[in-house]
Design a protein around this motif. Structure first.
Motif, PDB file in Angstrom:
ATOM      1  N   THR A  89      -9.111  21.612  39.544  1.00 42.29           N
ATOM      2  CA  THR A  89      -8.085  22.652  39.583  1.00 42.29           C
ATOM      3  C   THR A  89      -7.114  22.397  38.451  1.00 42.29           C
ATOM      4  O   THR A  89      -6.865  21.256  38.060  1.00 42.29           O
ATOM      5  N   LEU A  96      -7.189  25.678  48.988  1.00 44.60           N
ATOM      6  CA  LEU A  96      -8.517  25.309  49.438  1.00 44.60           C
ATOM      7  C   LEU A  96      -8.892  26.246  50.573  1.00 44.60           C
ATOM      8  O   LEU A  96      -8.025  26.704  51.339  1.00 44.60           O
ATOM      9  N   TYR A 209     -11.731  25.535  42.414  1.00 47.13           N
ATOM     10  CA  TYR A 209     -10.648  25.946  43.302  1.00 47.13           C
ATOM     11  C   TYR A 209      -9.873  27.130  42.722  1.00 47.13           C
ATOM     12  O   TYR A 209      -9.452  28.029  43.459  1.00 47.13           O
TER      13      TYR A 209
END
Length: 269
Positions: A89, A96, A209
């Protein structure tokens, strides 16, 4: 004697020719190595293996056996992450996503984040009703205070079936790596306002992510809902979780005082 000299010269010529080819081949190989090395170094972090770090994206059942499960035996708690790679990320406040199966009644969910030294840096308790995909967002103050952004974080999500017997929790765990985006990727992102294109750029560079979060935010509200839904499906297919593509994203509520109100009995193993 002349025949011997002639044969010797022919053999020498053959040997010289072979050595010449070997030298040329070695030179070409050496010349090509920097390009190959550059290609390897520029390969997407999506290809990074888990390097021995534990990843369990589906719960393995509670340690107390199937009879204590608070969900149907055919259902699982699932983390929406790659199975054998540490995804990255770029965000200081990443999200998440987890699939919560249907439970017999509303349950409390615990999220824990630890740094590489196994020090607890964030904990949250949430609750939700019904089944679907929930988002867990890490506040910006948690990761923004980190001195070194190039590091791994170990996360756990536990579905608490019975707060008095935490050994019955259903648990998934994995890792998240916080990394910087290179200048070329930043430029590509700044040159497009399209949600799907931005998600694809993140995905190509291994920032799982961020790609998933980008699509989740626009999954329902986007004017081009079908394109976002298709990309959402493609993203989940890439990690063999396509069965979750049609699951709704459901709202969750943070329980701020859950940890403070737990009694000693609730902490029994």
């Amino acid at each position: 004697m002349l025949n011997i000299i002639s044969k010797t010269k022919k053999n020498s010529n053959k040997l010289g020719g072979a050595l010449g080819l070997l030298v040329i081949f070695s030179y070409l190989l050496a010349f090509s190595q920097p390009a190959n090395a550059e290609k390897a170094s520029n390969s997407s972090s999506l290809e990074r293996e888990n390097q021995g770090l534990p990843i369990q994206r589906r719960d393995g059942g509670s340690r107390s056996g199937k009879l204590s499960r608070c969900v149907d035996s055919s259902s699982n708690l699932i983390a929406l992450v790659p199975e054998a790679r540490v995804a990255s990320t770029n965000s200081n406040s990443p999200s998440l996503f987890f699939y919560i199966p249907e439970t017999t009644e509303p349950k409390t969910i615990e999220f824990v984040l630890r740094n590489e030294a196994d020090r607890l840096i964030y904990e949250d308790f949430i609750t939700t009703t019904g089944k679907g995909i929930v988002e867990v967002n890490i506040p910006s103050r948690i990761l923004a205070s980190s001195v070194n952004t190039e590091q791994n974080y170990h996360w756990y999500l536990s579905l608490i079936c019975n707060p008095q017997y935490r050994s019955r929790d259903l648990v998934v765990e994995g890792w998240m790596r916080q990394e910087q985006l290179d200048s070329a990727t930043l430029e590509r992102l700044s040159n497009t306002s399209n949600t799907v294109e931005k998600a694809e750029i993140y995905h190509q560079q291994g920032f799982w992510y961020d790609a998933l979060s980008m699509l989740a935010k626009h999954k329902v509200s986007s004017t081009d809902e079908s394109a976002v839904a298709t990309k959402w499906l493609n993203l989940l297919q890439s990690v063999n979780l396509e069965e979750l593509a049609s699951e709704p994203i459901v709202e969750s509520i943070s329980i701020k005082d859950f940890a403070n109100n737990r009694s000693q009995a609730e902490l029994m193993p």
